[in-house]
Design an enzyme around this catalytic site. Structure first.
Site: not given
Length: 292
Positions: A35, A83
């Site tokens: 991340d 995503n």
């Protein structure tokens, strides 16, 4: 001069830390939530594509470090089902970076020298054709390797993984290949991604970069079911250092030590309880009058 001194100190600390962790048990399977690529790019005044490219370089380093310290299985969360909510332009950027990195792995001599088997987990029907072609290419080239396993999660969601496994098992029951009585935890595990009989094993350590302390639907069956250790750190993924990896392993080792001490304590309590019961029984036998 100051940077040089810091560099010397850093590398000495890294060396000592690695030596220390190598004296204890190394996690068999590490899973990483990579991340912070976009936030790193913003911090550097760049667009998101720069962050994803730099994240790809960090990935290459981490694969090397994990192999070096003796990790046998590494699973990387490259692209989640969530995503897809990002802009089409960014999704295309990410897929291009992933594709480039897979092709780099394919042509990298280290992949073959270290006998790294590369497997992709996730819903491939949602991926573009060019990426699926690269996936098939590297999986085919490395399918017979077994010294190190690299699992790349693309278009992956943990709940979706469990759903597809249940559907697969239901189909097997429907066509008579399985009976309902055969359904258990082991069977479900075998039907998870990437394929029946070759699924990703239980996780020993989950690492998340970027400062968030959550697992984001990542390998819920393999991680939650094994009560694995978790390590959350502040650096964005492109900034992830070898020291961060070594510290995460140290957290895993500390947790394993605590678990063993707790287990030893419980065993000791049970043994003491049984011994006390035995002593009481012997005392009662001694106190009873013998028959003539």
């Amino acid at each position: 001069m100051k940077n040089r001194i810091f560099s010397i100190f850093y590398h000495e600390y890294e060396r000592r830390l690695q030596r220390k962790i190598l004296n204890s048990e190394i996690p068999h399977h590490i899973a990483v939530i990579m991340d912070g690529n976009r936030r790193y790019a913003g911090q550097m005044g760049k667009d998101s594509s720069f962050g994803h490219v730099m994240g790809g370089e960090a990935t290459e380093r981490v694969i090397e470090w994990c192999y070096e310290i003796g990790v046998k299985q590494l699973t990387l969360y490259a692209f989640s089902t969530e995503n897809f909510k990002r802009s089409e332009e960014e999704v295309d950027e990410i897929f291009n970076v992933i594709n480039e990195n897979l092709l780099k792995l394919y042509s990298d001599p280290r992949t073959h020298e270290k006998e790294t088997q590369v497997r992709v987990i996730g819903d491939r029907s949602k991926l573009p054709a060019f990426l699926n072609e690269s996936i098939e290419k590297i999986e085919k080239a490395t399918k017979n390797y077994g010294k190190f396993y690299l699992n790349v999660a693309i278009a992956y969601g943990g709940r979706q993984d469990i759903i597809q496994a249940v559907r697969d098992i239901a189909g097997c029951i429907s066509n008579g290949k399985l009976s309902l009585d055969e359904v258990n935890e082991s069977l479900i595990s075998k039907h998870l991604y990437p394929a029946p009989g070759a699924s990703v094993p239980n996780v020993d350590l989950v690492i998340r970069t970027g400062g968030d302390e959550r697992v984001s639907n990542f390998l819920p069956w393999q991680a939650n079911g094994s009560d694995c250790a978790a390590y959350f750190c502040a650096p964005f993924w492109p900034e992830f250092r070898k020291i961060d990896l070594l510290r995460s392993v140290r957290v895993y080792q500390a947790r394993e030590t605590e678990k063993k001490q707790e287990q030893s304590y419980r065993v000791s309590k049970v043994v003491n309880f049984l011994e006390m019961g035995t002593r009481e029984e012997k005392s009662e036998e001694i106190g009873q009058p013998q028959s003539i």
